[in-house]
Design an enzyme around this catalytic site. Structure first.
Site, PDB file in Angstrom:
ATOM      1  N   ASP A 174       0.771  -1.087  -0.102  1.00  0.00           N
ATOM      2  CA  ASP A 174      -0.096  -0.041   0.123  1.00  0.00           C
ATOM      3  C   ASP A 174       1.020   1.398   0.000  1.00  0.00           C
ATOM      4  O   ASP A 174       1.805   1.460   0.776  1.00  0.00           O
ATOM      5  CB  ASP A 174      -0.841  -0.035   1.294  1.00  0.00           C
ATOM      6  CG  ASP A 174      -1.782   1.287   1.367  1.00  0.00           C
ATOM      7  OD1 ASP A 174      -1.935   1.835   0.525  1.00  0.00           O
ATOM      8  OD2 ASP A 174      -2.020   1.764   2.723  1.00  0.00           O
ATOM      9  N   ASN A 192      -0.745   4.408  -0.603  1.00  0.00           N
ATOM     10  CA  ASN A 192      -1.540   5.805  -0.265  1.00  0.00           C
ATOM     11  C   ASN A 192      -2.287   5.600   1.055  1.00  0.00           C
ATOM     12  O   ASN A 192      -3.326   6.402   1.130  1.00  0.00           O
ATOM     13  CB  ASN A 192      -2.341   5.979  -1.640  1.00  0.00           C
ATOM     14  CG  ASN A 192      -3.297   5.011  -1.768  1.00  0.00           C
ATOM     15  OD1 ASN A 192      -3.284   3.677  -1.243  1.00  0.00           O
ATOM     16  ND2 ASN A 192      -4.348   5.212  -2.637  1.00  0.00           N
ATOM     17  N   ASP A 204      -4.403   3.478   2.622  1.00  0.00           N
ATOM     18  CA  ASP A 204      -5.747   3.082   2.564  1.00  0.00           C
ATOM     19  C   ASP A 204      -5.736   1.612   2.915  1.00  0.00           C
ATOM     20  O   ASP A 204      -7.010   1.046   2.952  1.00  0.00           O
ATOM     21  CB  ASP A 204      -6.793   3.570   1.447  1.00  0.00           C
ATOM     22  CG  ASP A 204      -6.111   2.782   0.086  1.00  0.00           C
ATOM     23  OD1 ASP A 204      -5.092   2.048   0.203  1.00  0.00           O
ATOM     24  OD2 ASP A 204      -6.637   2.875  -0.929  1.00  0.00           O
ATOM     25  N   ASP A 223      -1.452  -1.180  -4.181  1.00  0.00           N
ATOM     26  CA  ASP A 223      -1.586  -0.435  -5.267  1.00  0.00           C
ATOM     27  C   ASP A 223      -0.370  -0.246  -6.052  1.00  0.00           C
ATOM     28  O   ASP A 223       0.446  -1.137  -5.996  1.00  0.00           O
ATOM     29  CB  ASP A 223      -2.188   1.012  -4.863  1.00  0.00           C
ATOM     30  CG  ASP A 223      -1.164   1.570  -3.847  1.00  0.00           C
ATOM     31  OD1 ASP A 223       0.147   1.437  -4.056  1.00  0.00           O
ATOM     32  OD2 ASP A 223      -1.629   1.971  -2.903  1.00  0.00           O
ATOM     33  N   ASP A 226      -4.045  -9.893 -16.087  1.00  0.00           N
ATOM     34  CA  ASP A 226      -4.980 -11.071 -15.900  1.00  0.00           C
ATOM     35  C   ASP A 226      -6.066 -10.616 -16.690  1.00  0.00           C
ATOM     36  O   ASP A 226      -6.769  -9.552 -16.634  1.00  0.00           O
ATOM     37  CB  ASP A 226      -5.504 -10.977 -14.577  1.00  0.00           C
ATOM     38  CG  ASP A 226      -5.599 -12.510 -13.890  1.00  0.00           C
ATOM     39  OD1 ASP A 226      -6.423 -12.969 -14.613  1.00  0.00           O
ATOM     40  OD2 ASP A 226      -5.082 -12.827 -12.979  1.00  0.00           O
ATOM     41  N   ASP A 270      -7.877 -15.698 -17.379  1.00  0.00           N
ATOM     42  CA  ASP A 270      -8.536 -16.316 -16.192  1.00  0.00           C
ATOM     43  C   ASP A 270      -9.807 -17.525 -16.768  1.00  0.00           C
ATOM     44  O   ASP A 270     -10.473 -17.043 -17.771  1.00  0.00           O
ATOM     45  CB  ASP A 270      -9.252 -15.176 -15.528  1.00  0.00           C
ATOM     46  CG  ASP A 270     -10.036 -15.779 -14.339  1.00  0.00           C
ATOM     47  OD1 ASP A 270      -9.364 -16.115 -13.413  1.00  0.00           O
ATOM     48  OD2 ASP A 270     -11.383 -15.775 -14.357  1.00  0.00           O
ATOM     49  N   GLU A 279      -5.353 -20.328 -17.862  1.00  0.00           N
ATOM     50  CA  GLU A 279      -5.562 -20.961 -16.745  1.00  0.00           C
ATOM     51  C   GLU A 279      -6.515 -22.276 -16.842  1.00  0.00           C
ATOM     52  O   GLU A 279      -7.674 -21.882 -17.177  1.00  0.00           O
ATOM     53  CB  GLU A 279      -6.199 -20.011 -15.838  1.00  0.00           C
ATOM     54  CG  GLU A 279      -6.510 -20.758 -14.315  1.00  0.00           C
ATOM     55  CD  GLU A 279      -7.763 -20.182 -13.306  1.00  0.00           C
ATOM     56  OE1 GLU A 279      -7.719 -20.315 -12.347  1.00  0.00           O
ATOM     57  OE2 GLU A 279      -8.429 -19.574 -14.086  1.00  0.00           O
ATOM     58  N   HIS A 309      -2.698 -17.305  -5.830  1.00  0.00           N
ATOM     59  CA  HIS A 309      -3.719 -16.434  -5.001  1.00  0.00           C
ATOM     60  C   HIS A 309      -4.888 -17.495  -4.646  1.00  0.00           C
ATOM     61  O   HIS A 309      -5.738 -17.167  -3.955  1.00  0.00           O
ATOM     62  CB  HIS A 309      -4.221 -15.561  -5.640  1.00  0.00           C
ATOM     63  CG  HIS A 309      -4.947 -15.483  -6.830  1.00  0.00           C
ATOM     64  ND1 HIS A 309      -4.596 -16.182  -7.687  1.00  0.00           N
ATOM     65  CD2 HIS A 309      -6.137 -15.361  -7.133  1.00  0.00           C
ATOM     66  CE1 HIS A 309      -5.296 -16.174  -8.830  1.00  0.00           C
ATOM     67  NE2 HIS A 309      -6.529 -15.774  -8.297  1.00  0.00           N
ATOM     68  N   ASP A 310      -4.886 -18.620  -5.120  1.00  0.00           N
ATOM     69  CA  ASP A 310      -6.382 -19.438  -5.182  1.00  0.00           C
ATOM     70  C   ASP A 310      -5.996 -20.759  -4.124  1.00  0.00           C
ATOM     71  O   ASP A 310      -6.723 -21.507  -3.988  1.00  0.00           O
ATOM     72  CB  ASP A 310      -6.794 -20.217  -6.239  1.00  0.00           C
ATOM     73  CG  ASP A 310      -7.700 -19.048  -7.138  1.00  0.00           C
ATOM     74  OD1 ASP A 310      -7.999 -18.066  -6.392  1.00  0.00           O
ATOM     75  OD2 ASP A 310      -7.327 -19.053  -8.285  1.00  0.00           O
TER      76      ASP A 310
HETATM   77  C1  NOJ Z   1      -9.788 -18.197 -11.070  1.00  0.00           C
HETATM   78  C2  NOJ Z   1      -8.991 -17.050 -10.342  1.00  0.00           C
HETATM   79  O1  NOJ Z   1      -7.722 -17.335 -10.127  1.00  0.00           O
HETATM   80  C3  NOJ Z   1      -9.955 -16.830  -9.206  1.00  0.00           C
HETATM   81  O2  NOJ Z   1      -9.318 -16.160  -7.925  1.00  0.00           O
HETATM   82  C4  NOJ Z   1     -11.268 -16.357  -9.457  1.00  0.00           C
HETATM   83  O3  NOJ Z   1     -11.990 -16.434  -8.242  1.00  0.00           O
HETATM   84  C5  NOJ Z   1     -12.028 -17.213 -10.439  1.00  0.00           C
HETATM   85  N1  NOJ Z   1     -11.110 -17.785 -11.680  1.00  0.00           N
HETATM   86  C6  NOJ Z   1     -13.009 -16.427 -11.132  1.00  0.00           C
HETATM   87  O4  NOJ Z   1     -12.709 -15.420 -11.884  1.00  0.00           O
END
Ligand code: NOJ
Length: 555
Positions: free
Chosen positions: A23, A25, A27, A31, A100, A201, A258, A330-331
């Protein structure tokens, strides 16, 4: 003969989850200027391409994966000008930028969707997948990937729109050529700004084979996940081929889909010079965890399972497709928690894991925080989670008769917010991520585990990652890293993962002891390019590896 390589074959990638990176700024939300602040460190780490999770305008129901304006940067991240500044600043440091591309669905706040909902006879209604309900029921019993019905009723009608993800992420209708043209314009817009490509994605879901009939229910909710009808469904190639021809074709860009393409026969059609995309994020190894009951008391069985999976893919890919190799994103929960028994997470096991995937054939990608060994942050109550999918999964466990305690335990192990805690830069308040309360809680282990501590310690995981990137970039080794086959060796040694990269008569050997005991292997003494211990114990025609010791050897 020297083969000319494409820039992305030499690439070392880094994924940034922008909300949690830095971050700038005040908040509490990461960013673009925050990313710019860390470019020198990324360069120093050896990164040559960054993939940034979505930064377009978004109501953030799915943290950016719900886009309400494709051509604008979300103000919480900055402006379009900031993004252009980022591309220039990154390029100055030899780093390219991937965006992305989220084109299976938009946000329900997107203009197109709002107009569609205002008038179901308007042309925008045909931008989405809208079907008539069956009596009082939805058009069919498809389950959303995030839980619950995949259909949402449109108020005042008996029509429903499809959302394979959250209710706020309506799927767009790829059957409509006009919609497809709109999406191609989005791709051109960002390519013109200088992005070097995209991570794409949920692209395997763009083709839907709508079926009025319900599929056989596969859970207590009466719903069905029927992949055949909406994942890599028959006919998807027409859309993917058209998108390639209208946008990516002939450009020197990197496009990483993906998706899982389960049938290896189709790989050339999908990936590579004549494919729809350059490369693939394949999830074949991600659903497994050593914390699973099945492996908890037998981590060696876990490693054996993993090694079979990985080499099956690698051997099929040799000389054919160029994978994008990763252990975190991140998933997923953090890799250390998924691959290493919890009591054994330390520098040696973390560097062993890194050594293992980094030198496989393909593009290695590091997820933010992985390079310093960030770990999961289990929560004391379900209320501490923000993610909708996590809440739906929790409800699903309750439906399956788990107690609240058991459901939370399970969620703590498998939820994707484990990897979304703010980046731990230093030991000041909020780990140096922000100077105000961040949008999501920082892992309380940050005073000990942070970037600064590791930068200052030559024996840290971070500095080990730097050694790995240096080795990957060594000019003399480029041909073998890129063109060499990946072939497993010493397969019968339980708990050992070992492979050779082989190119004509050149050979590099990667050997890792993934157990907490010493392991003796039949290997002749040779030059050690890298190891995660101070010494290598060679015996006569043998090597004795320490617990979690890894080696890279040159013949
Ligand atoms: C895959 C992404 O990596 C995930 O984070 C997202 O929730 C779903 N696609 C839907 O866009």
């Amino acid at each position: 003969m020297t083969v000319k390589h494409k820039w992305w074959q030499e690439a070392i990638g880094y994924q940034i989850y922008p909300k949690s990176f830095q971050d700038s700024n005040h908040d509490g939300i990461g960013d673009i200027q925050g990313i710019i602040q860390h470019l020198d460190q990324l360069k120093d780490l050896g990164i040559t391409v960054i993939w940034i999770s979505p930064i377009n305008l978004s109501p953030m129901v799915d943290h950016g994966y719900d886009i309400s304006d494709y051509l604008q940067i979300d103000p919480s991240f900055g402006t379009n000008g900031d993004f252009e500044e980022l591309i220039a600043a990154a390029n100055d440091r030899g780093i390219k930028v991937l965006l992305d591309l989220v084109i299976n669905h938009t946000s329900s706040e997107h203009e197109w969707f709002k107009k569609a909902m205002e008038d179901l006879n308007s042309e925008y209604a045909d931008y989405y997948v809208i079907k008539e309900g069956k009596g009082d029921l939805p058009p069919n019993n498809w389950r959303s990937i995030f839980g619950g019905s995949a259909w949402e009723k449109i108020a005042g009608t008996n029509k429903y729109y499809l959302h394979l993800f959250t209710v706020e992420q309506p799927d767009v209708n790829w059957e409509n050529p006009k919609l497809r043209q709109e999406l191609y314009k989005v791709i051109e817009f960002w390519l013109d700004k200088g992005v070097a490509g995209f991570r794409i994605d949920a692209i395997s879901h763009i083709k839907k084979i709508y079926d009025q009939e319900d599929s056989p229910a596969d859970g207590p909710d009466g719903l069905a996940t029927n992949w055949e009808l909406y994942r890599d469904a028959e006919g998807i190639g027409e859309f993917l081929g058209e998108m390639r021809d209208m946008t990516f074709k002939g450009k020197d860009i990197l496009t990483i889909a993906e998706m899982d393409v389960e049938d290896p026969q189709k790989w050339e059609e999908y990936f590579g010079d004549d494919g729809y995309f350059t490369s693939i994020f394949d999830f074949y190894h991600t659903p497994f965890t050593v914390q699973d009951k099945k492996y908890r008391d037998d981590p060696v069985a876990f490693i054996e399972m993993l090694k079979k999976l990985v080499f099956k893919k690698q051997q099929l890919a040799n000389g054919r497709v160029f994978f994008t190799n990763f252990i975190e994103n991140h998933d997923l929960p953090r890799a250390l928690n998924r691959f290493i028994p919890q009591k054994e997470i330390n520098f040696h096991s973390a560097s062993a894991l890194a050594l293992f995937y980094f030198f496989l054939r393909g593009i290695p990608v590091i997820y933010q925080g992985q390079e310093i060994g960030m770990v999961d942050y289990p929560k004391a109550s379900i209320e501490e989670y923000v993610d909708l999918a996590t809440h739906n999964n929790y409800q699903d466990y309750l439906l399956r008769n788990y107690t609240e305690v058991e459901a939370l335990q399970q969620i703590n192990i498998e939820n994707r917010e484990n990897s979304r805690t703010p980046m731990q830069w230093d030991n000041t308040a909020y780990a140096g991520f922000s100077d105000v309360t961040p949008w999501f809680a920082v892992n309380p282990n940050y005073p000990q585990l942070n970037y600064q501590v590791e930068e200052e310690n030559p024996a840290s995981l971070l500095n080990f990652y730097k050694k790995m990137t240096t080795l990957r970039k060594r000019a003399a080794l480029q041909p073998i890293w890129i063109d060499g086959d990946s072939l497993p060796i010493l397969e019968d040694y339980a708990g050992c993962i070992a492979y050779q990269r082989v190119l004509v008569n050149q050979k590099l050997t990667v050997v890792i002891n993934f157990t907490n005991k010493k392991m003796t292997l039949p290997l002749e003494k040779s030059e050690v390019l890298l190891t995660n211990y101070d010494q290598v114990a060679w015996r006569k025609k043998q090597v004795e590896l320490q617990p979690y010791q890894g080696l890279i050897l040159k013949d």
